[in-house]
Motif scaffolding. Structure first.
Motif, PDB file in Angstrom:
ATOM      1  N   UNK A  51      -5.768 -11.796   9.183  1.00 23.47           N
ATOM      2  CA  UNK A  51      -4.933 -10.944   8.336  1.00 23.47           C
ATOM      3  C   UNK A  51      -4.988  -9.524   8.894  1.00 23.47           C
ATOM      4  N   UNK A  52      -3.799  -8.958   9.099  1.00 21.98           N
ATOM      5  CA  UNK A  52      -3.648  -7.593   9.588  1.00 21.98           C
ATOM      6  C   UNK A  52      -2.931  -6.789   8.501  1.00 21.98           C
ATOM      7  N   UNK A  53      -3.653  -5.953   7.762  1.00 21.06           N
ATOM      8  CA  UNK A  53      -3.034  -5.181   6.685  1.00 21.06           C
ATOM      9  C   UNK A  53      -2.896  -3.697   7.024  1.00 21.06           C
ATOM     10  N   UNK A  54      -2.188  -3.006   6.156  1.00 20.22           N
ATOM     11  CA  UNK A  54      -2.168  -1.545   6.156  1.00 20.22           C
ATOM     12  C   UNK A  54      -3.401  -1.044   5.415  1.00 20.22           C
ATOM     13  N   UNK A  55      -4.070  -0.045   5.949  1.00 21.68           N
ATOM     14  CA  UNK A  55      -5.117   0.626   5.188  1.00 21.68           C
ATOM     15  C   UNK A  55      -4.421   1.491   4.151  1.00 21.68           C
ATOM     16  N   UNK A  56      -4.618   1.183   2.876  1.00 19.90           N
ATOM     17  CA  UNK A  56      -3.845   1.808   1.813  1.00 19.90           C
ATOM     18  C   UNK A  56      -4.516   3.093   1.342  1.00 19.90           C
ATOM     19  N   UNK A  57      -4.004   4.207   1.804  1.00 20.93           N
ATOM     20  CA  UNK A  57      -4.564   5.523   1.480  1.00 20.93           C
ATOM     21  C   UNK A  57      -3.453   6.556   1.613  1.00 20.93           C
ATOM     22  N   UNK A  58      -3.796   7.829   1.455  1.00 21.30           N
ATOM     23  CA  UNK A  58      -2.823   8.885   1.681  1.00 21.30           C
ATOM     24  C   UNK A  58      -2.345   8.823   3.124  1.00 21.30           C
ATOM     25  N   UNK A 230       5.228   1.728  -5.535  1.00 17.29           N
ATOM     26  CA  UNK A 230       4.227   2.418  -6.346  1.00 17.29           C
ATOM     27  C   UNK A 230       4.278   2.011  -7.818  1.00 17.29           C
ATOM     28  N   UNK A 231       5.286   1.258  -8.210  1.00 19.90           N
ATOM     29  CA  UNK A 231       5.441   0.917  -9.618  1.00 19.90           C
ATOM     30  C   UNK A 231       5.312  -0.561  -9.898  1.00 19.90           C
ATOM     31  N   UNK A 232       5.519  -0.958 -11.144  1.00 21.86           N
ATOM     32  CA  UNK A 232       5.357  -2.355 -11.532  1.00 21.86           C
ATOM     33  C   UNK A 232       6.501  -3.252 -11.085  1.00 21.86           C
ATOM     34  N   UNK A 233       7.685  -2.665 -10.893  1.00 22.35           N
ATOM     35  CA  UNK A 233       8.850  -3.473 -10.551  1.00 22.35           C
ATOM     36  C   UNK A 233       8.965  -3.696  -9.049  1.00 22.35           C
ATOM     37  N   UNK A 277      -0.321 -28.981   6.571  1.00 24.08           N
ATOM     38  CA  UNK A 277       1.073 -28.578   6.340  1.00 24.08           C
ATOM     39  C   UNK A 277       1.241 -27.713   5.096  1.00 24.08           C
ATOM     40  N   UNK A 278       0.150 -27.285   4.479  1.00 26.61           N
ATOM     41  CA  UNK A 278       0.235 -26.449   3.292  1.00 26.61           C
ATOM     42  C   UNK A 278       0.633 -25.017   3.674  1.00 26.61           C
ATOM     43  N   UNK A 279       1.453 -24.418   2.812  1.00 20.33           N
ATOM     44  CA  UNK A 279       1.887 -23.041   3.011  1.00 20.33           C
ATOM     45  C   UNK A 279       1.116 -22.113   2.077  1.00 20.33           C
ATOM     46  N   UNK A 280       0.868 -20.891   2.579  1.00 20.23           N
ATOM     47  CA  UNK A 280       0.193 -19.870   1.790  1.00 20.23           C
ATOM     48  C   UNK A 280       0.974 -18.566   1.906  1.00 20.23           C
ATOM     49  N   UNK A 281       1.063 -17.853   0.800  1.00 23.86           N
ATOM     50  CA  UNK A 281       1.710 -16.554   0.805  1.00 23.86           C
ATOM     51  C   UNK A 281       0.654 -15.467   0.617  1.00 23.86           C
ATOM     52  N   UNK A 282       0.652 -14.515   1.520  1.00 25.07           N
ATOM     53  CA  UNK A 282      -0.218 -13.346   1.440  1.00 25.07           C
ATOM     54  C   UNK A 282       0.611 -12.177   0.933  1.00 25.07           C
ATOM     55  N   UNK A 283       0.016 -11.351   0.090  1.00 23.43           N
ATOM     56  CA  UNK A 283       0.744 -10.230  -0.498  1.00 23.43           C
ATOM     57  C   UNK A 283      -0.261  -9.200  -0.996  1.00 23.43           C
ATOM     58  N   UNK A 284       0.234  -8.057  -1.418  1.00 24.75           N
ATOM     59  CA  UNK A 284      -0.667  -7.085  -2.045  1.00 24.75           C
ATOM     60  C   UNK A 284      -0.262  -6.874  -3.498  1.00 24.75           C
ATOM     61  N   UNK A 285      -1.200  -6.376  -4.275  1.00 24.42           N
ATOM     62  CA  UNK A 285      -0.938  -6.068  -5.683  1.00 24.42           C
ATOM     63  C   UNK A 285      -1.886  -4.966  -6.128  1.00 24.42           C
ATOM     64  N   UNK A 286      -1.650  -4.449  -7.331  1.00 25.32           N
ATOM     65  CA  UNK A 286      -2.469  -3.355  -7.852  1.00 25.32           C
ATOM     66  C   UNK A 286      -3.299  -3.870  -9.028  1.00 25.32           C
ATOM     67  N   UNK A 287      -4.623  -3.713  -8.976  1.00 24.95           N
ATOM     68  CA  UNK A 287      -5.463  -4.170 -10.093  1.00 24.95           C
ATOM     69  C   UNK A 287      -5.067  -3.513 -11.407  1.00 24.95           C
ATOM     70  N   UNK A 288      -5.283  -4.220 -12.492  1.00 25.64           N
ATOM     71  CA  UNK A 288      -4.957  -3.692 -13.811  1.00 25.64           C
ATOM     72  C   UNK A 288      -5.706  -2.388 -14.075  1.00 25.64           C
ATOM     73  N   UNK A 289      -5.011  -1.436 -14.627  1.00 21.49           N
ATOM     74  CA  UNK A 289      -5.630  -0.162 -14.950  1.00 21.49           C
ATOM     75  C   UNK A 289      -5.551   0.865 -13.846  1.00 21.49           C
ATOM     76  N   UNK A 291      -3.881   3.477 -11.531  1.00 22.08           N
ATOM     77  CA  UNK A 291      -2.690   4.323 -11.573  1.00 22.08           C
ATOM     78  C   UNK A 291      -2.410   4.979 -10.229  1.00 22.08           C
ATOM     79  N   UNK A 292      -3.372   4.901  -9.324  1.00 15.27           N
ATOM     80  CA  UNK A 292      -3.174   5.440  -7.980  1.00 15.27           C
ATOM     81  C   UNK A 292      -2.289   4.476  -7.185  1.00 15.27           C
ATOM     82  N   UNK A 293      -1.155   4.961  -6.698  1.00 15.04           N
ATOM     83  CA  UNK A 293      -0.220   4.110  -5.974  1.00 15.04           C
ATOM     84  C   UNK A 293      -0.817   3.441  -4.756  1.00 15.04           C
ATOM     85  N   UNK A 294      -1.824   4.074  -4.152  1.00 15.64           N
ATOM     86  CA  UNK A 294      -2.435   3.519  -2.943  1.00 15.64           C
ATOM     87  C   UNK A 294      -3.540   2.510  -3.223  1.00 15.64           C
TER      88      UNK A 294
END
Length: 326
Positions: A51-58, A230-233, A277-289, A291-294
């Motif tokens: 997995x190669x992600x973005x480091x989520x920060x400013x 940065x938002x819920x939608x 043959x199983x497929x997996x989806x990788x994604x990011x999300x924001x933990x509950x609570x 408020x920091x977009x990053x």
């Protein structure tokens, strides 16, 4: 100095607790590894998942990229600083959304940098190369591969796709526009399509950013993110086409937040275990609570299809997926 040592001890303690929890569980759990990481690109090299992600920060702190590897989707090893801006003379900040491919025993990492806002700024989409999937990666061209706005698409969020005939395509674009280009064999330039065009716009309905492509049963599945990151939608939607250049007619939204679990779910990639043959989806999300977009984390779920080949809606979970060896 005491504060610095205390912070180091806290980070070590947190990582140790996370590792103990991983050792005791039978599923990956979500997030799959600790830390603020977004835009995960999944890949399989040999008998390992990567997995190669973005480091989520400013933006000014996004000056490096880490990678993670696993043999079973449960236990992950961190490979820090696989690419750093000091090794890319034109990259200053906002190093985003890595996408990787292996070609001729070398690994090519495509990335965005500098979050350019117009054609007068330096930045865009670059390419780095290494002999190993864990790097270190160095600049492949010495300048951006794509450094201008074409068809209104900001040059970010790149995805490298190898078609069945061996041709490599790069899908990319922010600001609600998506382009596809053909790449030269050496990945140092873009080349024209048969009709003479170079930057071909393929923007589907509601597209915002984060394009991804995979093939299944001879069909091209094109995925993207909608809404604001940065938002819920924030969502993932998809289309199916007979060609890598479309046309891509939006089918449906298949990944979204669950306010009982997490918010802002989006910017995905897909991997398939070649044995099961199983497929997996990788994604990011924001933990509950949060408020920091990053403050985003990397997660995984199983992805399934119905009898007509359409992707079933994905339910986000805390459990993640079970062990899957290659």
């Amino acid at each position: 100095m005491r504060t610095s040592n205390l912070l180091l001890c806290l980070v070590f303690f947190t990582s140790a607790i996370f590792a103990q929890q991983k050792a005791a569980q039978k599923t990956s759990g979500n997030p799959i590894f600790p830390g603020w990481y977004a835009d995960p690109e999944g890949a399989i090299f040999g008998r390992e998942y990567w997995v190669y992600p973005t480091y989520s920060a400013k933006y000014k702190e996004q000056v490096f990229m880490d990678a993670f590897s696993s043999k079973d989707l449960i236990n992950w090893t961190k490979h820090p600083n696989i690419l750093q801006n000091k090794d890319v003379k034109w990259a200053d900040k906002a190093m985003w959304a890595p996408s990787i491919t292996k070609k001729d025993n070398k690994y090519y990492l495509f990335f965005g940098a500098n979050d350019i806002q117009n054609n007068d700024e330096l930045g865009g989409i670059g390419v780095a190369v290494s002999n190993k999937p864990e790097g270190p990666f160095i600049d492949h061209i010495g300048k951006p591969l794509i450094d201008k706005f074409h068809n209104g698409a900001q040059p970010i969020d790149q995805y490298i796709f190898n078609d069945k005939d061996g041709q490599y395509y790069l899908y990319y674009g922010g600001w609600k526009h998506c382009n596809v280009v053909k790449l030269s064999d050496d990945f140092k330039s873009v080349v024209p399509f048969p009709d003479g065009s170079t930057y071909k716009e393929i923007t589907p309905e509601n597209y915002v950013e984060g394009p991804f492509m995979f093939m299944r049963n001879g069909k091209y599945y094109f995925m993207w993110s909608e809404g604001g990151w940065t938002g819920p939608n924030y969502f993932v939607a998809y289309a199916i086409a007979d060609s890598p250049i479309g046309p891509f007619k939006r089918i449906d939204r298949i990944l979204k937040q669950d306010t009982a679990i997490a918010t802002g779910a989006g910017h995905n990639s897909v991997i398939q275990n070649p044995k099961t043959k199983e497929y997996y989806i990788l994604y990011h999300r924001r933990p509950l609570g949060e408020t920091n977009g990053n403050h985003r984390v990397t997660c995984i779920e199983k992805m399934e299809f119905d009898e007509n080949g359409y992707i079933k809606p994905v339910q986000i979970t805390f459990e993640g997926v079970g062990a899957s060896k290659l």
